[in-house]
Design a protein around this motif. Structure first.
Motif, mmCIF file in Angstrom:
data_model
loop_
_atom_site.group_PDB
_atom_site.id
_atom_site.type_symbol
_atom_site.label_atom_id
_atom_site.label_comp_id
_atom_site.label_asym_id
_atom_site.label_seq_id
_atom_site.Cartn_x
_atom_site.Cartn_y
_atom_site.Cartn_z
ATOM 1 N N ILE A 72 10.543 -3.254 -1.871
ATOM 2 C CA ILE A 72 11.749 -3.227 -1.035
ATOM 3 C C ILE A 72 12.386 -1.842 -1.056
ATOM 4 O O ILE A 72 12.805 -1.315 -0.009
ATOM 5 C CB ILE A 72 12.749 -4.292 -1.512
ATOM 6 N N ASP A 73 12.444 -1.225 -2.228
ATOM 7 C CA ASP A 73 12.999 0.136 -2.324
ATOM 8 C C ASP A 73 12.192 1.111 -1.478
ATOM 9 O O ASP A 73 12.756 2.012 -0.838
ATOM 10 C CB ASP A 73 13.015 0.596 -3.785
ATOM 11 N N THR A 74 10.868 0.963 -1.482
ATOM 12 C CA THR A 74 10.021 1.823 -0.685
ATOM 13 C C THR A 74 10.287 1.627 0.800
ATOM 14 O O THR A 74 10.377 2.600 1.566
ATOM 15 C CB THR A 74 8.532 1.556 -0.990
ATOM 16 N N LEU A 75 10.426 0.393 1.221
ATOM 17 C CA LEU A 75 10.722 0.111 2.632
ATOM 18 C C LEU A 75 12.067 0.713 3.039
ATOM 19 O O LEU A 75 12.208 1.234 4.147
ATOM 20 C CB LEU A 75 10.727 -1.405 2.875
ATOM 21 N N ARG A 76 13.029 0.661 2.151
ATOM 22 C CA ARG A 76 14.338 1.275 2.462
ATOM 23 C C ARG A 76 14.201 2.793 2.567
ATOM 24 O O ARG A 76 14.831 3.422 3.423
ATOM 25 C CB ARG A 76 15.363 0.917 1.381
ATOM 26 N N GLN A 77 13.349 3.365 1.729
ATOM 27 C CA GLN A 77 13.158 4.817 1.735
ATOM 28 C C GLN A 77 12.554 5.292 3.059
ATOM 29 O O GLN A 77 12.931 6.351 3.565
ATOM 30 C CB GLN A 77 12.235 5.196 0.577
ATOM 31 N N ALA A 112 2.040 -1.896 11.782
ATOM 32 C CA ALA A 112 2.440 -2.867 10.757
ATOM 33 C C ALA A 112 3.761 -2.514 10.094
ATOM 34 O O ALA A 112 4.559 -3.391 9.765
ATOM 35 C CB ALA A 112 1.334 -2.985 9.701
ATOM 36 N N LEU A 113 4.010 -1.220 9.880
ATOM 37 C CA LEU A 113 5.268 -0.828 9.246
ATOM 38 C C LEU A 113 6.416 -0.856 10.257
ATOM 39 O O LEU A 113 7.527 -1.298 9.945
ATOM 40 C CB LEU A 113 5.145 0.553 8.618
ATOM 41 N N GLN A 114 6.137 -0.408 11.461
ATOM 42 C CA GLN A 114 7.165 -0.463 12.500
ATOM 43 C C GLN A 114 7.561 -1.909 12.783
ATOM 44 O O GLN A 114 8.721 -2.188 13.106
ATOM 45 C CB GLN A 114 6.665 0.208 13.779
ATOM 46 N N PHE A 115 6.614 -2.816 12.663
ATOM 47 C CA PHE A 115 6.910 -4.235 12.843
ATOM 48 C C PHE A 115 7.990 -4.694 11.872
ATOM 49 O O PHE A 115 8.901 -5.456 12.236
ATOM 50 C CB PHE A 115 5.629 -5.056 12.634
ATOM 51 N N VAL A 116 7.913 -4.215 10.630
ATOM 52 C CA VAL A 116 8.916 -4.563 9.621
ATOM 53 C C VAL A 116 10.303 -4.154 10.092
ATOM 54 O O VAL A 116 11.261 -4.943 10.064
ATOM 55 C CB VAL A 116 8.591 -3.888 8.269
ATOM 56 N N CYS A 160 0.833 -1.207 0.000
ATOM 57 C CA CYS A 160 0.000 0.000 0.000
ATOM 58 C C CYS A 160 0.866 1.256 0.000
ATOM 59 O O CYS A 160 0.526 2.261 -0.632
ATOM 60 C CB CYS A 160 -0.917 0.006 1.224
ATOM 61 N N LEU A 161 1.970 1.212 0.712
ATOM 62 C CA LEU A 161 2.874 2.355 0.756
ATOM 63 C C LEU A 161 3.536 2.561 -0.605
ATOM 64 O O LEU A 161 3.627 3.690 -1.109
ATOM 65 C CB LEU A 161 3.925 2.133 1.843
ATOM 66 N N GLN A 162 3.972 1.476 -1.220
ATOM 67 C CA GLN A 162 4.632 1.567 -2.521
ATOM 68 C C GLN A 162 3.673 2.064 -3.606
ATOM 69 O O GLN A 162 4.060 2.799 -4.502
ATOM 70 C CB GLN A 162 5.200 0.194 -2.897
ATOM 71 N N GLU A 163 2.392 1.687 -3.484
ATOM 72 C CA GLU A 163 1.387 2.083 -4.475
ATOM 73 C C GLU A 163 0.777 3.449 -4.175
ATOM 74 O O GLU A 163 -0.136 3.892 -4.883
ATOM 75 C CB GLU A 163 0.273 1.031 -4.526
ATOM 76 N N HIS A 164 1.238 4.104 -3.114
ATOM 77 C CA HIS A 164 0.762 5.438 -2.698
ATOM 78 C C HIS A 164 -0.687 5.424 -2.231
ATOM 79 O O HIS A 164 -1.349 6.476 -2.241
ATOM 80 C CB HIS A 164 0.945 6.461 -3.818
#
Length: 235
Positions: free
Chosen positions: A228-233, A194-198, A165-169
């Motif tokens: 993965i790029d979005t998560l790194r960002q 959910a994102l902090q869990f990552v 969802c984050l990557q797709e905006h």
């Protein structure tokens, strides 16, 4: 947004998408529970593991409350929408199990008298005995180890969908991802969202675990390079 603040609620902002954020992610939780059942995992183990992971209610009980028939209506509409676009929708094993529950066993959910659970008028709810008869397979694994795997699958599947969802905006901030997941869908508060869990798992560990889960349990755990790029960002 101002109105939601005025009535004492906590708003998040999401962009338009099928299922938006909360329904889309929560759908992965309940369908992963159904997928586990389709694999032959005993229903009590699925439900107990979910609560042990910190979810407020097990995925099978949630599906009963929201109605299995509603999930089948969504599946039918999704198939129709894909067909209109010249594509074929590949239902997940969880979706196919829910479809069997409704169309083969006439188990529509709590409001219709019973789904995964029976709801007798003279006592507490109890799991429908048919789950054991029709789905459960001989179980020889270590229950404690299996419980850990179930907990991981239920949490990771939601975290992966949040990242998508984050990557797709659909989501535009980590704050909305975390607040929305905890207060909107009951993602375990101990994780921070959910994102902090990552990131608490360690991003590289999360990526490696997702690859392992995808090999064993399918596309729901796949992280594309863009995700993965979005998560790194946002790390």
């Amino acid at each position: 947004y101002d109105y939601v603040l005025a009535i004492g609620k906590t708003p998040i902002v999401v962009n338009d998408s099928r299922g938006f954020f909360t329904s889309r992610v929560f759908g992965t939780y309940v369908m992963e529970g159904a997928a586990l059942l389709a694999e032959g995992v005993p229903a009590p183990l699925i439900e107990h593991a979910a609560v042990m992971a910190g979810m407020p209610v097990g995925p099978l009980e949630v599906l009963d409350a929201t109605a299995l028939s509603l999930s089948v209506h969504v599946l039918d509409q999704t198939r129709a929408d894909f067909a209109q676009e010249g594509r074929t929708y590949q239902a997940t094993s969880g979706e196919l199990l829910v479809e069997r529950m409704v169309k083969e066993f006439d188990r529509h959910g709590r409001a219709a008298g019973g789904g995964y659970y029976d709801y007798p008028s003279d006592g507490p709810k109890r799991l429908w005995p048919g789950l054991k008869t029709h789905f459960e397979k001989p179980f020889h694994a270590d229950p404690l180890q299996t419980q850990q795997v179930i907990k991981q699958r239920l949490l990771y599947r939601q975290a992966v969908e949040t990242a998508r969802c984050l990557q797709e905006h659909v989501l535009t901030s980590s704050h909305d991802a975390n607040i929305g997941s905890i207060f909107g869908i009951g993602f375990p508060a101990w994780t921070g969202g959910a994102l902090q869990f990552v990131y608490s798992e360690g991003l590289e560990t999360f990526i490696a675990n997702c690859a392992s889960l995808a090999d064993k349990h399918g596309q729901g755990f796949v992280l594309t390079n863009d995700v993965i790029d979005t998560l790194r960002q946002y790390q």
